[in-house]
Design a protein around this motif. Structure first.
Motif: not given
Length: 501
Positions: A164-166, A196-210, A214-220
Motif C-alpha cells: 500500500g504505502p509504496e 491479496p496482496p497483489a497489484i494488477v495492471l489493466y490495459r486497453s491493448f495487448d494483454e488486458p490484465t497483468t 514478483y513478491p508484492v510484499g517487498s515491492a518498492k
C-alpha cells in the motif's frame, strides 16, 4: 547627508510599495538557506524557478500571485526562487530555463505540466492535492478498470500493509500518467479473481490484465514504476509527434517499420511483425510510422530510398542507425534474424558520411565520418572540432572566426588540427562518447587522450585561442622542435657511456 539626496520621492514610494507588496505576497521566497527546510517537509508545494529579466516570468507573476492566494485556503503552497540572486541553488537543481515549475512532495518533484494562467494553476494544483489513488469498490470496479488506457489497482489486506504505502508513492509520482486505484475490500478481490496482496495492471491493448510477477510484499516504488512503464508501451504501435517522447525516455532502442498508411497491406505487414516484436520486447520497442508524413525522418535514419515498407533499428541514446537492406523484401523471418544480430552485438551500424575530400587546401580541416577516427583519435595531435549545420545562423556567424583560428595554427598542423564537420551529413562512430544535440558544438581532444573537453566560452577569436593554449598538450610555437611518437620510435638507439658509482 539625507536619504532624499540620493532618491527622489517617487523612487522612495516605489521602494516602499515593493517592500509592502512582497510582505503581503502569499508566494514563499526560497533561498539556499531555507529551500530544504520548506520544501522537504511539504506534502505538496509548487516551486517556480525564475529570472527577473525573463519576459515569460514577468507575464506569469500576477497569475502566480493570484493562484497562491486562492490555494492558501486549501493548504497548497506556492513558492519561487530568484535564479539570479540564488544562482548556485538553481544550478544545483539543474535549472536550465525560465520559468521552470516543479511540483514537490516531500522533496521529490515532478514537472508542472499545467496552464500558466491563475485559474489553470488553481485547477491543476487542486487536482494534485486530491488523493492520487481512487478507492475501488464492488460498485465501481468494472467501470474503473476500463476508465483509462492504463489502470493500476492494488488489492490489499489493509491500506497500511504492503504494498500500500509504496503503491501510493508511485501513484503520487505518476498521477498525470496513469490511473491508480486500491481496495482492501475482499468483495473487490473476489470479483477480480485476485488473492491479496497483489497489484494488477489493466490495459486497453495487448494483454488486458497483468499481475505484478514478483513478491508484492517487498515491492518498492521504483520497482512498481519500472514494471508499469515496461507494460505501458504496446508490443507494436504507431509512433508520432504525440508519443515519441514516451519511447525516447524508455531508454530502449527503437525498431521502426516505415509504412505507407494508405497501403492496403498495412495490417498484413503489422500482423506479420507482431510475433517478432513480442519476442524481442524486453530488448527493443517496436513501432510503425507513417512513411509519407515522416519521409525526412526515414532519410535521417539512413533509409535513402522512398521504398515502403522499410525497417530500421535506432539506438536512441547513441544515435546509431541500423537500416534493413532496402533492396531486399522486408519479411518477419529476416527482421527476426537482424534483431537477433543486433541484440548479440554483431550488427554494425551504418554511418552516413560525405565523401572524403580529394584535397584539404584550407587551414580548417574538412572532416567527414569516414575519416573521423583516423583524424580525431590521432594520439600525436591535439584536435579542436566544430560540429555545425549548413542552415545554422550561429554557425555561419562563427565561420570567419573559426577560419581565423585555423589560420593562426596553420604552421603547426603537425601538432594541432582545427577541424569542422557537417553533423547532419556525417554520423559519429560508436567509439565517440557523445552525441551532438545543438549547433555549433565545439569539442577539444588532447593529444594522447580519448576524452573530449567542451568549449562553453564566447565565440571571439581571443577566447578560442586562450582555450586552445590552455588545453593543448603539444607546443604550439613553430619555433619549438616537435617530434611525434612515431618519429621517436623511428630514431636509432644511442648508447652513451656512464660510469657507475
Amino acid at each position: 547627508m539625507r536619504f532624499s539626496h540620493f532618491f527622489s520621492s517617487a523612487t522612495v514610494l516605489a521602494l516602499v510599495a515593493a517592500v509592502a507588496a512582497d510582505a503581503a505576497s502569499d508566494v514563499i521566497n526560497l533561498t539556499s538557506d531555507n529551500f530544504d527546510a520548506v520544501v522537504n517537509p511539504s506534502s505538496l508545494i509548487l516551486v517556480e524557478f525564475f529570472a527577473p529579466w525573463c519576459g515569460h516570468c514577468k507575464a506569469l507573476a500576477p497569475h502566480y500571485e493570484e493562484a497562491a492566494t486562492a490555494l492558501k485556503e486549501k493548504d497548497v503552497k506556492l513558492a519561487k526562487v530568484d535564479c539570479v540572486d540564488q544562482a548556485d541553488l538553481c544550478q544545483a537543481n539543474g535549472i536550465q530555463g525560465y520559468p521552470t515549475l516543479r511540483v514537490y512532495r516531500h522533496g521529490d518533484y515532478t514537472d508542472y505540466t499545467g496552464p500558466r494562467k491563475a485559474d489553470g494553476i488553481i485547477s491543476y494544483m487542486t487536482k494534485q492535492s486530491l488523493p492520487a489513488v481512487t478507492d475501488v469498490t464492488p460498485a465501481n470496479f468494472e467501470e474503473f478498470t476500463k476508465a483509462d488506457r492504463i489502470v493500476a489497482v492494488a488489492f490489499l489486506t489493509s491500506p497500511a500493509n504492503a504494498p500500500g504505502p509504496e503503491f501510493i508513492m508511485t501513484a503520487n509520482k505518476h498521477r498525470d500518467d496513469y490511473l491508480f486505484g486500491a481496495s482492501a475490500d475482499p468483495a473487490v478481490a473476489d470479483a477480480a479473481g485476485i488473492t491479496p496482496p497483489a497489484i494488477v495492471l489493466y490495459r486497453s491493448f495487448d494483454e488486458p490484465t497483468t499481475e505484478y510477477p514478483y513478491p508484492v510484499g517487498s515491492a518498492k516504488s521504483q520497482d512498481i514504476e519500472a514494471w508499469i512503464k515496461e507494460l505501458s508501451i504496446p508490443i507494436i504501435d504507431e509512433v508520432n509527434t504525440e508519443n515519441y517522447q514516451t519511447y525516447a525516455q524508455s531508454g530502449k532502442p527503437l525498431a521502426y517499420l516505415f509504412v505507407d498508411p494508405t497501403d492496403a497491406r498495412r495490417e498484413e505487414y503489422l500482423s506479420a511483425l507482431q510475433p517478432v516484436a513480442s519476442k524481442w520486447k524486453h530488448n527493443l520497442n517496436f513501432v510503425w510510422i507513417d512513411a509519407i508524413r515522416f519521409g525526412d525522418h526515414a532519410k535521417a535514419l539512413n533509409l535513402n530510398e522512398p521504398k515502403w515498407p522499410s525497417f530500421v533499428i535506432q539506438d536512441i541514446r547513441k544515435q546509431l542507425k541500423y537500416p534493413y537492406d532496402q533492396s531486399q523484401e522486408v519479411t518477419a523471418e529476416e527482421v527476426d534474424k537482424m534483431v537477433a544480430q543486433y541484440v548479440d552485438g554483431k550488427l554494425q551500424p551504418q554511418l552516413k558520411s560525405q565523401p572524403v575530400p580529394e584535397t584539404q587546401d584550407e587551414s580548417v580541416f574538412n572532416l567527414v565520418s569516414k575519416q573521423f577516427e583516423d583524424v580525431v583519435f590521432d594520439d600525436d595531435k591535439d584536435v579542436f572540432v566544430e560540429f555545425y549545420a549548413s542552415w545554422c545562423g550561429h554557425c555561419k556567424r562563427l565561420k570567419p572566426t573559426w577560419d581565423s583560428l585555423g589560420d593562426r595554427y596553420a604552421d603547426v598542423k603537425d601538432r594541432i588540427v582545427i577541424a569542422k564537420m557537417e553533423a547532419q551529413e556525417n554520423d559519429l562512430p560508436p567509439s565517440v562518447p557523445f552525441r551532438v544535440a545543438g549547433f555549433p558544438t565545439l569539442k577539444f581532444k588532447q593529444a594522447g587522450s580519448r576524452e573530449f573537453i567542451d568549449y562553453n566560452g564566447d565565440r571571439s577569436l581571443e577566447s578560442l585561442v586562450a582555450f586552445v593554449e590552455e588545453n593543448a598538450r603539444n607546443p604550439l610555437d613553430p619555433k619549438i622542435p616537435f617530434r611525434t611518437k612515431n618519429d621517436t620510435q623511428a630514431q636509432p638507439e644511442t648508447h652513451e657511456h656512464h660510469d657507475e658509482l
